[in-house]
Write a protein that holds these residues in place. Structure first.
Motif, PDB file in Angstrom:
ATOM      1  N   LEU A  32     -39.874  37.458  26.137  1.00 58.74           N
ATOM      2  CA  LEU A  32     -38.650  36.679  26.093  1.00 58.74           C
ATOM      3  C   LEU A  32     -38.878  35.401  26.858  1.00 58.74           C
ATOM      4  CD1 LEU A  32     -35.624  38.920  27.427  1.00 58.74           C
ATOM      5  CD2 LEU A  32     -35.600  37.153  25.500  1.00 58.74           C
ATOM      6  N   LEU A  33     -39.576  35.448  27.971  1.00 58.74           N
ATOM      7  CA  LEU A  33     -40.133  34.174  28.656  1.00 58.74           C
ATOM      8  C   LEU A  33     -40.784  33.307  27.805  1.00 58.74           C
ATOM      9  CD1 LEU A  33     -40.076  32.356  31.306  1.00 58.74           C
ATOM     10  CD2 LEU A  33     -41.852  33.776  32.145  1.00 58.74           C
ATOM     11  N   GLU A  34     -41.950  33.912  27.186  1.00 61.40           N
ATOM     12  CA  GLU A  34     -42.670  33.081  26.150  1.00 61.40           C
ATOM     13  C   GLU A  34     -41.858  32.620  25.016  1.00 61.40           C
ATOM     14  OE1 GLU A  34     -46.636  33.643  23.262  1.00 61.40           O
ATOM     15  OE2 GLU A  34     -45.551  35.442  23.726  1.00 61.40           O
ATOM     16  N   LEU A  35     -40.987  33.200  24.614  1.00 56.35           N
ATOM     17  CA  LEU A  35     -40.183  32.690  23.427  1.00 56.35           C
ATOM     18  C   LEU A  35     -39.263  31.444  24.005  1.00 56.35           C
ATOM     19  CD1 LEU A  35     -38.958  32.951  20.495  1.00 56.35           C
ATOM     20  CD2 LEU A  35     -37.113  34.360  21.553  1.00 56.35           C
ATOM     21  N   PHE A  36     -38.792  31.491  25.110  1.00 54.79           N
ATOM     22  CA  PHE A  36     -38.067  30.405  25.783  1.00 54.79           C
ATOM     23  C   PHE A  36     -38.840  29.120  26.028  1.00 54.79           C
ATOM     24  CE2 PHE A  36     -34.799  33.510  27.038  1.00 54.79           C
ATOM     25  CZ  PHE A  36     -33.859  33.223  26.104  1.00 54.79           C
TER      26      PHE A  36
ATOM     27  N   LEU B 102     -31.246  29.520  20.907  1.00 49.84           N
ATOM     28  CA  LEU B 102     -31.641  30.752  20.423  1.00 49.84           C
ATOM     29  C   LEU B 102     -30.663  31.766  20.457  1.00 49.84           C
ATOM     30  CD1 LEU B 102     -35.105  31.115  22.143  1.00 49.84           C
ATOM     31  CD2 LEU B 102     -34.724  30.471  19.697  1.00 49.84           C
ATOM     32  N   SER B 103     -29.877  32.075  19.428  1.00 48.35           N
ATOM     33  CA  SER B 103     -29.018  33.051  19.153  1.00 48.35           C
ATOM     34  C   SER B 103     -29.657  34.415  19.722  1.00 48.35           C
ATOM     35  CB  SER B 103     -28.279  33.056  17.902  1.00 48.35           C
ATOM     36  OG  SER B 103     -29.276  33.529  16.935  1.00 48.35           O
ATOM     37  N   ILE B 104     -28.495  35.306  19.685  1.00 53.98           N
ATOM     38  CA  ILE B 104     -29.304  36.815  19.985  1.00 53.98           C
ATOM     39  C   ILE B 104     -29.762  37.474  18.718  1.00 53.98           C
ATOM     40  CG2 ILE B 104     -28.375  39.279  20.026  1.00 53.98           C
ATOM     41  CD1 ILE B 104     -27.891  37.834  22.571  1.00 53.98           C
ATOM     42  N   ALA B 105     -29.384  37.175  17.685  1.00 55.73           N
ATOM     43  CA  ALA B 105     -30.074  37.197  16.213  1.00 55.73           C
ATOM     44  C   ALA B 105     -31.502  36.702  16.251  1.00 55.73           C
ATOM     45  CB  ALA B 105     -29.286  37.063  14.935  1.00 55.73           C
ATOM     46  N   ASP B 106     -31.521  35.241  16.600  1.00 54.95           N
ATOM     47  CA  ASP B 106     -33.174  35.030  16.702  1.00 54.95           C
ATOM     48  C   ASP B 106     -33.992  35.503  17.394  1.00 54.95           C
ATOM     49  OD1 ASP B 106     -32.226  32.679  15.014  1.00 54.95           O
ATOM     50  OD2 ASP B 106     -31.494  31.603  16.486  1.00 54.95           O
ATOM     51  N   ILE B 107     -33.468  36.120  18.819  1.00 58.24           N
ATOM     52  CA  ILE B 107     -34.187  36.640  19.700  1.00 58.24           C
ATOM     53  C   ILE B 107     -34.645  38.089  19.383  1.00 58.24           C
ATOM     54  CG2 ILE B 107     -34.171  37.748  21.815  1.00 58.24           C
ATOM     55  CD1 ILE B 107     -32.358  35.483  23.116  1.00 58.24           C
TER      56      ILE B 107
ATOM     57  N   ILE C 101     -32.796  29.442  32.472  1.00 57.95           N
ATOM     58  CA  ILE C 101     -32.139  29.941  31.153  1.00 57.95           C
ATOM     59  C   ILE C 101     -30.544  29.550  31.262  1.00 57.95           C
ATOM     60  CG2 ILE C 101     -31.811  31.569  29.623  1.00 57.95           C
ATOM     61  CD1 ILE C 101     -34.421  32.970  30.809  1.00 57.95           C
ATOM     62  N   THR C 102     -30.153  28.735  30.254  1.00 58.88           N
ATOM     63  CA  THR C 102     -28.877  28.301  30.100  1.00 58.88           C
ATOM     64  C   THR C 102     -28.159  29.063  29.130  1.00 58.88           C
ATOM     65  OG1 THR C 102     -29.176  25.898  30.790  1.00 58.88           O
ATOM     66  CG2 THR C 102     -27.184  26.320  29.654  1.00 58.88           C
TER      67      THR C 102
ATOM     68  N   CYS D 288     -30.881  29.040  25.888  1.00 57.92           N
ATOM     69  CA  CYS D 288     -31.873  27.815  25.745  1.00 57.92           C
ATOM     70  C   CYS D 288     -32.590  27.793  27.098  1.00 57.92           C
ATOM     71  CB  CYS D 288     -31.471  26.782  25.077  1.00 57.92           C
ATOM     72  SG  CYS D 288     -30.461  25.649  26.305  1.00 57.92           S
ATOM     73  N   LEU D 289     -33.629  27.154  27.076  1.00 57.58           N
ATOM     74  CA  LEU D 289     -34.412  26.877  28.393  1.00 57.58           C
ATOM     75  C   LEU D 289     -33.956  25.700  29.012  1.00 57.58           C
ATOM     76  CD1 LEU D 289     -36.809  28.015  30.091  1.00 57.58           C
ATOM     77  CD2 LEU D 289     -38.323  26.147  28.942  1.00 57.58           C
ATOM     78  N   LYS D 290     -33.611  25.366  30.099  1.00 51.23           N
ATOM     79  CA  LYS D 290     -33.312  23.910  30.664  1.00 51.23           C
ATOM     80  C   LYS D 290     -34.300  23.029  30.527  1.00 51.23           C
ATOM     81  CE  LYS D 290     -29.724  25.963  33.970  1.00 51.23           C
ATOM     82  NZ  LYS D 290     -29.417  26.037  35.650  1.00 51.23           N
ATOM     83  N   SER D 291     -34.199  21.923  30.526  1.00 52.58           N
ATOM     84  CA  SER D 291     -35.085  20.732  30.838  1.00 52.58           C
ATOM     85  C   SER D 291     -35.503  20.688  32.310  1.00 52.58           C
ATOM     86  CB  SER D 291     -34.552  19.581  30.315  1.00 52.58           C
ATOM     87  OG  SER D 291     -33.313  19.076  31.039  1.00 52.58           O
TER      88      SER D 291
END
Length: 369
Positions: A157-161, A169-174, A211-212, A220-223
């Motif tokens: 999960l962390l790598e994906l973000f 990223l939607s739940i389906a994307d994850i 994570i927002t 999505c990952l915060k900037s």
């Protein structure tokens, strides 16, 4: 990262699946070419690993079919066929890399990482978000030098973000990215993993939730609050003992099948001596010897693998008219049984194979990354 492995050698499937899952890949397995086509054309994968010699549809034909249907997923072709012409044939069929059996599993995983990096320019070995450091080579996540223990799903999960920085990223994307086609997690399960990941990052000392949540849309990952840069470093830790334990366990698991294969070869020899070997039994024996050669080599049993190759070559000849070659086959088979009889000897050879390959591992990984 999601990988489709298409191979009919169950021992090799066990070794590769265990290794790749440990390195936080999601794995789907198909055991024949047609099944591999169904999986590969239905689901989205980051990489295909195909064996050349597959039932139903061979690896070369499967590779060509993927390319003919504009499926451009990177492909690694596995085979016992050595020689430049075979390599050229595999690459011309559309494969991106080609590796001969027996091979070091860690070399394969290094090639996987290198191939994935070539197919996506942002696949760096080490990712950072501020002082949070994610090392894909060593499998370590740390914050300000302190290791953060994550489960496999939390790690991925962390790598994906991190790899999809500021991408919604939607739940389906994850689910599509992190779970295999045989797993059907509920949305609540995915949210639970994200919640636990957030908790562990907070306990590690991160000053804010990185994570927002966008309600009804996804995550999505915060900037970063200030400019940061990704850096490359960290040498992977030595995992030789872990691999040795795993390989010996898999060896023991498939020992009954090897005994059955040896018994089948013995029966073939007896039929040859009586002049009663039919073509279908001879072909089956050739396939068994070929499988043994690749399988034994995979465990580092080079002498036994060479003997199995010699047996395969002898069986391809017309032995019914050659008593001398029948005697050679009998001697080779007896020698192979002796080589595989001693459990202590087997364990020593597996350990020696790992020890010999360890220096090559570092050279291969860092040359290609």
């Amino acid at each position: 990262m999601r990988i489709l492995l298409v191979d009919d050698d169950q021992a090799l499937i066990d070794v590769l699946s265990r290794t790749l899952v440990q390195q936080n890949y999601a794995i789907d397995v198909a055991t024949d070419g047609e099944q591999g086509w169904i999986y590969g054309s239905t689901y989205t994968y980051d990489l295909f690993i195909l064996d050349w010699s597959l039932p139903q549809l061979d690896g070369i034909s499967l590779c060509q079919r993927f390319r003919q249907h504009d499926i451009n997923t990177p492909i690694i072709l596995l085979t016992s066929r050595h020689g430049s012409q075979n390599k050229i044939k595999g690459l011309n069929a559309g494969a991106d890399d080609y590796i001969c059996k027996p091979f070091d599993v860690e070399e394969l995983t290094a090639r996987i990482r290198a191939l994935l990096r070539r197919s996506s320019c942002d696949l760096l070995p080490v990712l950072k978000w501020g002082d949070l450091k994610f090392d894909t080579s060593s499998g370590q996540v740390s914050y300000q030098g302190k290791i953060i223990e994550l489960t496999g799903k939390e790690y991925r999960l962390l790598e994906l973000f991190l790899r999809h920085n500021q991408t919604l990223l939607s739940i389906a994307d994850i689910i599509e990215s992190l779970w295999s086609s045989m797993e059907y997690p509920a949305e609540a399960t995915v949210r639970s993993h994200i919640r636990r990941l957030r908790q562990k990052l907070k306990l590690a000392g991160l000053p804010e939730d990185i994570i927002t949540t966008l309600r009804g849309q996804g995550y999505c990952l915060k900037s970063l609050p200030s400019k940061r840069q990704n850096n490359l470093s960290v040498e992977p830790p030595d995992k030789q003992q872990q691999h040795l334990t795993a390989l010996t366990a898999i060896w023991e698991k498939h020992q009954p099948k090897r005994q059955q294969q040896l018994a089948s070869l013995s029966q073939t020899l007896e039929s040859l001596k009586l002049g009663q070997l039919n073509p279908s039994d001879r072909l089956s024996a050739i396939v068994i010897a070929h499988s043994l050669a690749g399988n034994l080599g995979q465990f580092g049993l080079r002498q036994a693998s060479k003997i199995a190759k010699d047996i395969e070559q002898l069986l391809q000849n017309n032995l019914l008219d050659n008593p001398e070659e029948i005697r050679q086959l009998a001697a080779k088979l007896a020698d192979l049984k002796v080589k595989l009889h001693s459990k202590a000897n087997i364990n020593q050879q597996i350990a020696a194979q790992l020890s010999e390959q360890s220096p090559l591992l570092l050279l291969i990984i860092y040359n290609q990354s």
